[in-house]
Scaffold this motif. Structure first.
Motif, PDB file in Angstrom:
ATOM      1  N   GLU A 206       0.832  -1.198   0.000  1.00 28.38           N
ATOM      2  CA  GLU A 206       0.000   0.000   0.000  1.00 28.38           C
ATOM      3  C   GLU A 206       0.871   1.255   0.000  1.00 28.38           C
ATOM      4  OE1 GLU A 206      -3.103  -0.361   2.936  1.00 28.38           O
ATOM      5  OE2 GLU A 206      -3.437   1.814   2.803  1.00 28.38           O
ATOM      6  N   VAL A 207       1.899   1.221   0.848  1.00 30.20           N
ATOM      7  CA  VAL A 207       2.764   2.396   0.985  1.00 30.20           C
ATOM      8  C   VAL A 207       3.606   2.603  -0.282  1.00 30.20           C
ATOM      9  CG1 VAL A 207       4.724   3.350   2.281  1.00 30.20           C
ATOM     10  CG2 VAL A 207       2.854   2.267   3.489  1.00 30.20           C
ATOM     11  N   LEU A 208       4.066   1.505  -0.865  1.00 29.79           N
ATOM     12  CA  LEU A 208       4.944   1.610  -2.047  1.00 29.79           C
ATOM     13  C   LEU A 208       4.240   2.246  -3.251  1.00 29.79           C
ATOM     14  CD1 LEU A 208       6.954  -1.753  -1.880  1.00 29.79           C
ATOM     15  CD2 LEU A 208       7.867   0.556  -1.614  1.00 29.79           C
ATOM     16  N   SER A 209       2.891   2.284  -3.211  1.00 28.40           N
ATOM     17  CA  SER A 209       2.182   2.911  -4.335  1.00 28.40           C
ATOM     18  C   SER A 209       1.877   4.380  -4.070  1.00 28.40           C
ATOM     19  CB  SER A 209       0.885   2.145  -4.606  1.00 28.40           C
ATOM     20  OG  SER A 209       0.057   2.235  -3.458  1.00 28.40           O
ATOM     21  N   GLU A 210       2.377   4.887  -2.932  1.00 31.60           N
ATOM     22  CA  GLU A 210       2.120   6.297  -2.585  1.00 31.60           C
ATOM     23  C   GLU A 210       3.000   7.234  -3.420  1.00 31.60           C
ATOM     24  OE1 GLU A 210      -0.017   7.638  -0.372  1.00 31.60           O
ATOM     25  OE2 GLU A 210      -0.818   5.714   0.330  1.00 31.60           O
ATOM     26  N   ASP A 211       2.536   8.483  -3.540  1.00 33.75           N
ATOM     27  CA  ASP A 211       3.267   9.481  -4.351  1.00 33.75           C
ATOM     28  C   ASP A 211       4.657   9.774  -3.802  1.00 33.75           C
ATOM     29  OD1 ASP A 211       1.183   9.631  -6.049  1.00 33.75           O
ATOM     30  OD2 ASP A 211       0.302  11.446  -5.150  1.00 33.75           O
ATOM     31  N   TYR A 212       4.741   9.838  -2.438  1.00 34.98           N
ATOM     32  CA  TYR A 212       6.046  10.226  -1.866  1.00 34.98           C
ATOM     33  C   TYR A 212       7.115   9.174  -2.119  1.00 34.98           C
ATOM     34  CZ  TYR A 212       4.553   7.407   2.194  1.00 34.98           C
ATOM     35  OH  TYR A 212       4.122   6.419   3.005  1.00 34.98           O
ATOM     36  N   ILE A 213       6.726   7.924  -2.335  1.00 36.16           N
ATOM     37  CA  ILE A 213       7.699   6.885  -2.680  1.00 36.16           C
ATOM     38  C   ILE A 213       8.197   7.122  -4.109  1.00 36.16           C
ATOM     39  CG2 ILE A 213       8.010   4.384  -3.068  1.00 36.16           C
ATOM     40  CD1 ILE A 213       7.811   5.042  -0.110  1.00 36.16           C
ATOM     41  N   ARG A 214       7.214   7.448  -4.992  1.00 33.85           N
ATOM     42  CA  ARG A 214       7.599   7.747  -6.388  1.00 33.85           C
ATOM     43  C   ARG A 214       8.554   8.944  -6.405  1.00 33.85           C
ATOM     44  NH1 ARG A 214       2.693   8.478  -8.281  1.00 33.85           N
ATOM     45  NH2 ARG A 214       2.209   6.287  -8.038  1.00 33.85           N
ATOM     46  N   THR A 215       8.266   9.947  -5.573  1.00 35.69           N
ATOM     47  CA  THR A 215       9.116  11.138  -5.489  1.00 35.69           C
ATOM     48  C   THR A 215      10.520  10.765  -5.028  1.00 35.69           C
ATOM     49  OG1 THR A 215       7.158  12.383  -4.871  1.00 35.69           O
ATOM     50  CG2 THR A 215       9.265  13.468  -4.526  1.00 35.69           C
ATOM     51  N   ALA A 216      10.580   9.911  -3.999  1.00 36.54           N
ATOM     52  CA  ALA A 216      11.886   9.501  -3.472  1.00 36.54           C
ATOM     53  C   ALA A 216      12.706   8.805  -4.549  1.00 36.54           C
ATOM     54  CB  ALA A 216      11.697   8.580  -2.279  1.00 36.54           C
ATOM     55  N   ARG A 217      12.007   7.929  -5.282  1.00 29.19           N
ATOM     56  CA  ARG A 217      12.717   7.216  -6.356  1.00 29.19           C
ATOM     57  C   ARG A 217      13.188   8.197  -7.415  1.00 29.19           C
ATOM     58  NH1 ARG A 217       8.880   2.069  -6.424  1.00 29.19           N
ATOM     59  NH2 ARG A 217      10.195   0.672  -5.218  1.00 29.19           N
ATOM     60  N   ALA A 218      12.324   9.191  -7.764  1.00 34.39           N
ATOM     61  CA  ALA A 218      12.666  10.170  -8.799  1.00 34.39           C
ATOM     62  C   ALA A 218      13.861  11.006  -8.375  1.00 34.39           C
ATOM     63  CB  ALA A 218      11.458  11.066  -9.068  1.00 34.39           C
ATOM     64  N   LYS A 219      13.975  11.173  -7.044  1.00 36.91           N
ATOM     65  CA  LYS A 219      15.112  11.963  -6.542  1.00 36.91           C
ATOM     66  C   LYS A 219      16.388  11.131  -6.513  1.00 36.91           C
ATOM     67  CE  LYS A 219      14.353  14.489  -2.800  1.00 36.91           C
ATOM     68  NZ  LYS A 219      13.761  14.715  -1.471  1.00 36.91           N
ATOM     69  N   GLY A 220      16.293   9.857  -6.867  1.00 35.52           N
ATOM     70  CA  GLY A 220      17.478   8.992  -6.971  1.00 35.52           C
ATOM     71  C   GLY A 220      17.826   8.245  -5.721  1.00 35.52           C
ATOM     72  N   VAL A 221      16.871   8.138  -4.740  1.00 32.68           N
ATOM     73  CA  VAL A 221      17.153   7.364  -3.515  1.00 32.68           C
ATOM     74  C   VAL A 221      17.262   5.886  -3.882  1.00 32.68           C
ATOM     75  CG1 VAL A 221      16.304   6.756  -1.216  1.00 32.68           C
ATOM     76  CG2 VAL A 221      15.876   9.038  -2.130  1.00 32.68           C
ATOM     77  N   ALA A 222      18.292   5.243  -3.357  1.00 30.29           N
ATOM     78  CA  ALA A 222      18.517   3.827  -3.680  1.00 30.29           C
ATOM     79  C   ALA A 222      17.389   2.965  -3.083  1.00 30.29           C
ATOM     80  CB  ALA A 222      19.855   3.369  -3.112  1.00 30.29           C
ATOM     81  N   THR A 223      17.213   1.770  -3.661  1.00 31.32           N
ATOM     82  CA  THR A 223      16.106   0.893  -3.239  1.00 31.32           C
ATOM     83  C   THR A 223      16.101   0.602  -1.737  1.00 31.32           C
ATOM     84  OG1 THR A 223      16.107  -0.090  -5.422  1.00 31.32           O
ATOM     85  CG2 THR A 223      14.983  -1.336  -3.698  1.00 31.32           C
TER      86      THR A 223
END
Lengths: 313, 534
Positions: A206-223
């Motif tokens: 549920e959390v992984l589909s949130e916008d802030y996770i997408r944002t974190a990934r877009a900012k280049g945060v590692a898995t």
């Protein structure tokens, strides 16, 4: 926060009164006679009557309830009808094994289940996910006594690495305690691992589909950073709830595991007392379990504020 | 910083000291000879007169001593008693206690302790009550002499004092013996070969006894409960394991030395292990009891009770409860098989072929017209549950009985069976239980065979002819007369049907022959003296 805690603690008083009344009535209205159990099979009806009279079990039920409440108000949980020992003494004898088993089981379960749940969510709908979920289903489906017997057969009888049964207190050394608790903690841990892993996976998905996770990934945060720092903390509320509920269940009722591994815990004390109709023990334990449940629920609620600062009381 | 270092050093020293002390005490414990046993039940009550549970008798046998004891052949032998005399009219017995008898608190055992103990025991035990009903006086003459005067020449005084099984007449201190027999004693101080360790007692888990170093055993070799009680271990631990599978695994792994009551299913596995020995006394065993309620229809009519003989098939129970043929006895003796009073007199209707038509005819003559027969089915008991299932199947197979099977736990059965109300109002018609062969071998201690109406056991059978015969048996001067009377009793029992005995099976004890030796063979209440740890 302090006002909230005080309010919650005050709210436990009516809860405990209802529990005390309910347990007393339930026990005394259930068929069974401790005097008959004590007197034994060869005793005559007159002998049983004599024992019943001496124990005060022939008194009117309201009178027995009055004595019970008065004792409770003095902090006295009563005395076992059979052993003549105070209920608190019996509880103290059983507290350490129960707590050690509960904590060890949770340590095993959390250590295994949370990484499993996180990985399953990360690799959702892949083979890894299916393996993890398959294990979870197995953990739920296989009865704990069967796992227990298998572990005993392999590790205690065949390999002779660990003892079949019994609990060694911490006073005899941590190593001895760990040896005695390893197999029961693994057997019991399988169920809780399955439960926590499933909740972790669902919550993480549920959390992984949130916008802030997408944002974190877009900012280049590692898995690992995304999973552990951003996702897991936000997915923690339901996981902590399940762990808390698990803790209360583990303290109060792991009868099968305690029986199979001969651990002198509170669960066995409760069931033995019910079967023998040792009313004071059952009454005392249910009240204690209710208090533990209330306290743990309060701690869980307080912990929510740590995981989710938006929650305020 | 220095203070912190000092504190750390101090903590380290204390930890090391504690660890050394713990290690030292563990080493001392390791050098002790500890016998670990799993008995058939857990020691939950400490007063062996307060309950008739066999486990209380086992606990009592550890810490208390007895005036007389039964040897391996079940013959009474003196234990605390040194010498005794009997008057010509067989009414006055004078006993002398032997030298060196001492309680665990160091005080000597005196006649006053004996008299008080016998009076307390005689108020609770069935055989004791019988003995006391013929007792004119029981007095301490001096510290070591006491006199037992009977109103009639009751022939079972010595046998009763040597009784084993349940409610054994132990000798307590006078202080405990003066406690109301319906109240549990608080102090556990005996004069037996072991001392109870109250500080290590965890009811439902462990009961610990240590050797009583001042105990003076008799000179004769140990035999059954009689002879010299020589303790050869420092400590005995009764570890309670409610799961028979776990107990069996613990024995196989060598974690325990002795298992009193292995489950019949596990016997082939245990027997195949060369380090484990299975041992059973010829008179050991359990007898199943199918108890009928004599107060209410249909079993208030003797014909309905007799009809049950034509339905109940003894062998079916044996095959279900104790599958091993070596442990089964197809027994039709109300007093058990393999014992002195064994007789099958009058058993023909039961031991013959089953005849449902004859049974139906007898039920009809008893006035039965399809009314529900209430069966109290204890589902949580190792052998009572399967026995109930077999009985229900047999009764259904008969085809004409209307059964009302009520499943419940054993705790509910023991409460419900005491109710005299009609079955529809909370009473009952049938329940199943069991007794030891040892108990049933004596018509006086055999509680469930008594037919004393209101004073009888649950089911309340009522027959004055049988009760007169029982009394005559108790007064019989010799074994031959008793055997002759047992035949008469058996005939009358088969005619009146106080209950139906459905099987006799034996339970061996299992122990690690590579770890212990000297286990004494007894039919019930196993002693822990004489056992040596290898």
């Amino acid at each position: 926060m302090t006002a909230y805690i005080v309010r919650r603690l005050l709210a436990t008083i009516p809860v405990m009164i209802v529990v005390a009344l309910f347990v007393f009535l339930l026990l005394h209205l259930t068929p069974g006679d401790p005097a008959a159990v004590i007197a034994g099979d060869d005793a005559s009806p007159a002998d049983i009557e004599g024992v019943r009279r001496k124990l005060g079990l022939d008194r009117p039920i309201w009178e027995q309830f009055g004595i019970y409440v008065m004792n409770l108000l003095r902090g006295d949980l009563g005395t076992s009808i059979f052993s003549n020992l105070p209920v608190m003494t019996l509880v103290k004898q059983r507290l350490e094994p129960s707590l050690v088993l509960a904590v060890s089981t949770l340590v095993v379960a959390i250590t295994v289940a949370i990484p499993m749940g996180v990985i399953a969510a990360w690799k959702a709908r892949t083979l890894v996910d299916r393996v993890v979920m398959g294990f979870s289903v197995l953990g739920f489906a296989v009865p704990v006594f069967l796992v227990g017997y298998l572990l005993i057969y392999v590790f205690a009888i065949e390999l002779r690495w660990l003892p079949v049964q019994g609990y060694k207190p911490l006073s005899q050394g941590v190593w001895q305690t760990l040896r005695s608790i390893t197999l029961p903690a693994i057997a019991l841990g399988m169920v809780y691992t399955a439960l926590i892993a499933r909740i972790t996976r669902a919550s993480m998905l549920e959390v992984l589909s949130e916008d802030y996770i997408r944002t974190a990934r877009a900012k280049g945060v590692a898995t690992p950073g995304v999973l552990l720092h951003h996702a897991l903390k936000n997915a923690a509320v339901p996981i902590v709830t399940v762990i808390g509920i698990g803790l209360t269940l583990l303290i109060s009722g792991v009868v099968l595991t305690e029986t199979v591994f001969n651990i002198p815990g509170l669960g066995r004390l409760t069931v033995d007392a019910i079967l023998k109709r040792d009313y004071p023990i059952v009454q005392g334990l249910i009240i204690l379990f209710a208090a533990v449940k209330v306290l743990v629920n309060l701690l869980i609620d307080i912990s929510y504020t740590f995981f989710d600062p938006r929650i305020r009381y | 910083m220095l203070t912190r270092m000092r504190r750390s050093g101090l903590r380290l020293a204390v930890a090391l000291l504690t660890a050394t002390m713990a290690f030292g005490s563990l080493q001392a414990l390791a050098q002790e000879k500890v016998l670990r046993a799993v008995m058939h039940a857990d020691v939950r009550t400490l007063d062996p007169f307060w309950t008739t549970q066999t486990i209380a008798g086992i606990h009592g046998l550890m810490i208390y001593d007895t005036l007389f004891s039964s040897d391996a052949e079940l013959q009474p032998q003196p234990q605390m008693v040194d010498t005794w005399t009997v008057s010509d009219d067989r009414k006055t017995y004078t006993f002398m206690l032997r030298d060196g008898l001492k309680f665990h608190d160091g005080t000597p055992v005196t006649s006053k302790d004996v008299v008080a103990s016998m009076n307390r025991w005689g108020k609770r035990d069935g055989a004791g009550k019988q003995l006391m009903s013929y007792t004119k006086s029981l007095t301490a003459k001096d510290d070591k002499t006491f006199e037992w005067v009977l109103s009639e020449p009751y022939g079972l005084l010595i046998d009763t004092l040597a009784k084993t099984g349940t409610s054994i007449p132990f000798v307590m201190r006078e202080a405990e013996a003066m406690v109301d027999p319906f109240e549990q004693i608080k102090e556990v101080v005996g004069s037996g070969p072991f001392m109870f360790k109250r500080d290590e007692w965890v009811p439902g888990n462990k009961t610990v006894y240590v050797k009583f170093k001042d105990y003076v055993p008799r000179k004769e070799p140990a035999s059954g409960h009689a002879g010299g009680k020589v303790v050869k271990v420092d400590r005995v631990e009764f570890i309670w394991m409610s799961d028979p599978q776990t107990a069996q695994s613990a024995l196989m792994a060598g974690e325990i030395d002795y298992l009193e009551n292995p489950k019949p299913d596990f016997l082939p596995l245990l027997g195949a292990n060369p380090d484990i020995k299975l041992e059973v006394h010829p008179a050991a065993g359990t007898m199943g009891i199918l108890q009928l309620n004599h107060l209410h229809p249909p079993f208030n009519n003797v014909k309905a009770r007799q009809a049950m003989y034509y339905i109940i098939n003894n062998a079916d129970y044996l095959n279900t409860i104790a599958a091993d043929p070596n442990l089964q006895t197809l027994c039709y003796s109300y007093f058990g098989c393999g014992v002195a009073m064994e007789t099958t007199a009058g058993s023909e209707p039961y031991s013959g072929p089953k005849d449902y038509k004859k049974a139906e005819q007898l039920f009809k003559e008893a006035g039965y017209n399809g009314e529900p027969i209430t069966i109290l089915h204890a589902t949580d008991h190792a052998y009572i549950n399967p026995a109930n299932l077999v009985m229900i199947q047999q009764l259904r197979k008969a085809g004409f009985l209307n059964l009302d099977v009520q499943a419940m736990d054993w705790g509910s059965v023991v409460a419900r069976r005491a109710k005299k109300e009609v079955p529809a109002e909370g009473g009952w018609n049938i329940f199943i239980t069991g007794t030891t062969v040892l108990t049933s071998s004596n018509p006086i201690t055999h509680t469930s065979i008594g037919m004393g109406c209101d004073k009888a056991w649950f089911g309340w059978p009522c027959d004055s002819v049988f009760e007169d015969l029982r009394k005559e048996w108790a007064f019989a001067p010799d074994l031959d007369t008793r055997k002759r009377l047992a035949v008469e009793l058996s005939k009358r029992a088969y005619d009146q049907v106080p209950y139906i005995s459905f099987a006799q099976w034996r339970n061996p004890v299992a122990y690690r022959s590579d770890m212990i030796s000297g286990v004494l063979s007894v039919p019930s209440v196993p002693p822990m003296w004489n056992i040596e740890k290898k």
